[in-house]
Write a protein that holds these residues in place. Sequence first.
Motif, mmCIF file in Angstrom:
data_model
loop_
_atom_site.group_PDB
_atom_site.id
_atom_site.type_symbol
_atom_site.label_atom_id
_atom_site.label_comp_id
_atom_site.label_asym_id
_atom_site.label_seq_id
_atom_site.Cartn_x
_atom_site.Cartn_y
_atom_site.Cartn_z
ATOM 1 N N PRO A 88 0.830 -1.210 0.000
ATOM 2 C CA PRO A 88 0.000 0.000 0.000
ATOM 3 C C PRO A 88 0.868 1.265 0.000
ATOM 4 N N LEU A 91 1.140 3.732 3.112
ATOM 5 C CA LEU A 91 1.928 3.180 4.219
ATOM 6 C C LEU A 91 3.418 3.303 3.929
ATOM 7 N N PRO A 167 -4.102 7.130 12.078
ATOM 8 C CA PRO A 167 -4.087 5.669 11.873
ATOM 9 C C PRO A 167 -2.838 5.218 11.119
ATOM 10 N N ILE A 168 -2.497 5.939 10.059
ATOM 11 C CA ILE A 168 -1.323 5.545 9.264
ATOM 12 C C ILE A 168 -0.044 5.698 10.088
ATOM 13 N N LEU A 171 0.219 2.687 12.320
ATOM 14 C CA LEU A 171 0.536 1.487 11.539
ATOM 15 C C LEU A 171 1.934 1.557 10.933
ATOM 16 N N ASP B 143 -5.601 -2.376 16.239
ATOM 17 C CA ASP B 143 -6.745 -2.253 15.320
ATOM 18 C C ASP B 143 -7.988 -1.718 16.031
ATOM 19 N N MET B 148 -8.583 3.909 14.708
ATOM 20 C CA MET B 148 -8.584 2.808 13.741
ATOM 21 C C MET B 148 -10.013 2.266 13.596
ATOM 22 N N GLN B 223 -4.490 -4.078 7.206
ATOM 23 C CA GLN B 223 -5.247 -3.091 7.970
ATOM 24 C C GLN B 223 -5.312 -1.751 7.221
ATOM 25 N N VAL B 224 -4.211 -1.352 6.596
ATOM 26 C CA VAL B 224 -4.188 -0.086 5.844
ATOM 27 C C VAL B 224 -5.212 -0.132 4.711
ATOM 28 N N LEU B 227 -8.739 -0.051 6.061
ATOM 29 C CA LEU B 227 -9.143 1.301 6.459
ATOM 30 C C LEU B 227 -9.496 2.143 5.229
#
Lengths: 363, 363
Positions: A88, A91, A167-168, A171, B143, B148, B223-224, B227
Amino acid sequence: MAAFHPMAASCVRISPLLPAASPVAEAEAAWACTAPYAHRRRFSATVATAAASSASAATEFDFKAYIGEKATAVNRVLDASISADEPPATLHEAMRYALLAGGKRVRPALCLAACAIVGGREAWAMPAAAAVEIVHTMSLVHDDLPCMDDDDLRRGKPTCHVVYGEPIAVLAGDALLSLSFHHMARVDSYPPDVDADKHPARVVRSIAELARCIGSEGLVAGQVVDLEMTGSAEPVPIDRLEYIHLHKTASLLEASVVIGAILGGGSDEQIERLRKYARSIGLLFQVVDDILDVTKSSEELGKTAGKDLASDKTTYPKLLGLEKSREFAEKLLSDAREQLSGFDKEKAAPLLHLANYIAYRQN
Amino acid sequence: MAAFHPMAASCVRISPLLPAASPVAEAEAAWACTAPYAHRRRFSATVATAAASSASAATEFDFKAYIGEKATAVNRVLDASISADEPPATLHEAMRYALLAGGKRVRPALCLAACAIVGGREAWAMPAAAAVEIVHTMSLVHDDLPCMDDDDLRRGKPTCHVVYGEPIAVLAGDALLSLSFHHMARVDSYPPDVDADKHPARVVRSIAELARCIGSEGLVAGQVVDLEMTGSAEPVPIDRLEYIHLHKTASLLEASVVIGAILGGGSDEQIERLRKYARSIGLLFQVVDDILDVTKSSEELGKTAGKDLASDKTTYPKLLGLEKSREFAEKLLSDAREQLSGFDKEKAAPLLHLANYIAYRQN
């Protein structure tokens, strides 16, 4: 300001005992000594005596070139380890943004120098050098989060969550943490000349050191107690402050050095001596950070200055005063140097100069 | 509900081909089959045929006892790995709260079973079994964060950040992640009978697998993209949904199995066969999760049910319908079983039954 000048260490060669003889030394002297400070001379003499007791190799050690070379080599490894094109994309961009923001790469340099001081080839420690920098970056990304220290500026740029969202940022930190272990454990990370019989056991031992320094015995423990302290109205005793710094800062510097020494094939006795060296410079690193926060501007630091004061955070200058904090830093530097005395002087030069650099840095 | 019953797998021994002969089998049958479902018989027959082709050992395999034993053993290791008394207390409490909340320990069981199927002693894989559960817990803690998935309920209890606050939840996750690698790499994690020559290299290879499955090639990547998908108004194609599940769920199940096989001393060919098995059950796990979210209550699941529907999240039932989702799950289960056909039937029993359990679980 006079007693503790962040750049004085690089002036060893222009101390009275060691006149700058070579063009390299002169160039570095010009780079290092942008302003004169009264106290510099005393420090310079001390460092110079230690260094001069062996050979001209140590005195002519070009620290600026050394740290620049190591940073370039590590940056190449870091750059190659995260593909900008692979999904991704967000990310990977966030990870690269945080990781390639131009840090000083002190931890990788410590790791490589520790590998070399015990007689190893620096290439054997290169994956670990990348790993410790990745762990450091990860801890910055998470510590800067709004729910944590809520910092907007890091290395002179907006922090990861400001650019990519919370969130990013969480992560990206997680992905960086796992990437650091991937670097350590990937077979193709290491050059073919490692000792095939001994190398895997050294890698396993190194990974245990790295893992230990991150979690509830290391970085994270330090951050937790730091957060508790920041929210508390009670005055913080100095042993608690030391706990925070030993965990939040010193533990990763310790791991950087110890891992380098393990991968370089150091003996247990050498490894433990270097561990003591690292603990001293680790605490030194944070004492200097506290001093810089009080004495420097945001522009000079590349991050928000005066933040400790503004948030009424307990720091060494607050507990001890600026002058005593500087004396404490001197003591730590001297302790660190002592641990290097048993090693070959020429091989010890990088770690000696790294200690000085940490003591005298300006940001 | 008829086509895909979460508990039918445990009924292999009461299928027409395999009458329940022993008291153990009868006890398990009673435990497993709390309600009759029309489709169970067909499934049971398939599983039974595969299992019966070898010996009565496979048919008499007591899955409930097996998974219970493994969970107990792993819980003991997990419990001992985080001291409740050591400071910082809040951090350790939060880590223990998340880790010892009574999960099913499917990943550790997979890891131990994979070690055994290639002829290793289960104890060789116990540190890894603990490690994969710790990684799983860490991914749940992060998560669930407000920034998230913002989940309040997990394993029937308030989530970590609800109890301990967001900063501690972030840091507990970080500490858990590093703890997992500490388990893998600590020399005293392993029993003394491991092959001293080969073991370190196997540990290094295992750590590389674990690290890879977490970051931007694994859990975090999933997860990315999850989302991104949740926030998007566009319909999600099935290959993107599969990407999410393969990364968010299957990657850690794959690592659990592969690491177990590596530590057990499996050949490369065996390891790759088990990798394929694990990928199938990994995707299966998530397809079943999607189905359960639609068909079960929060109470039954121990977490918020119907959340996918409420958030208009793309799931297999949404894209394919419930019946086709169940057919897809059957196909994945059959693919997984196929990979086990070359192994000793008795040793393959745990992995066979784990696949069935994943297919037919009720929460």
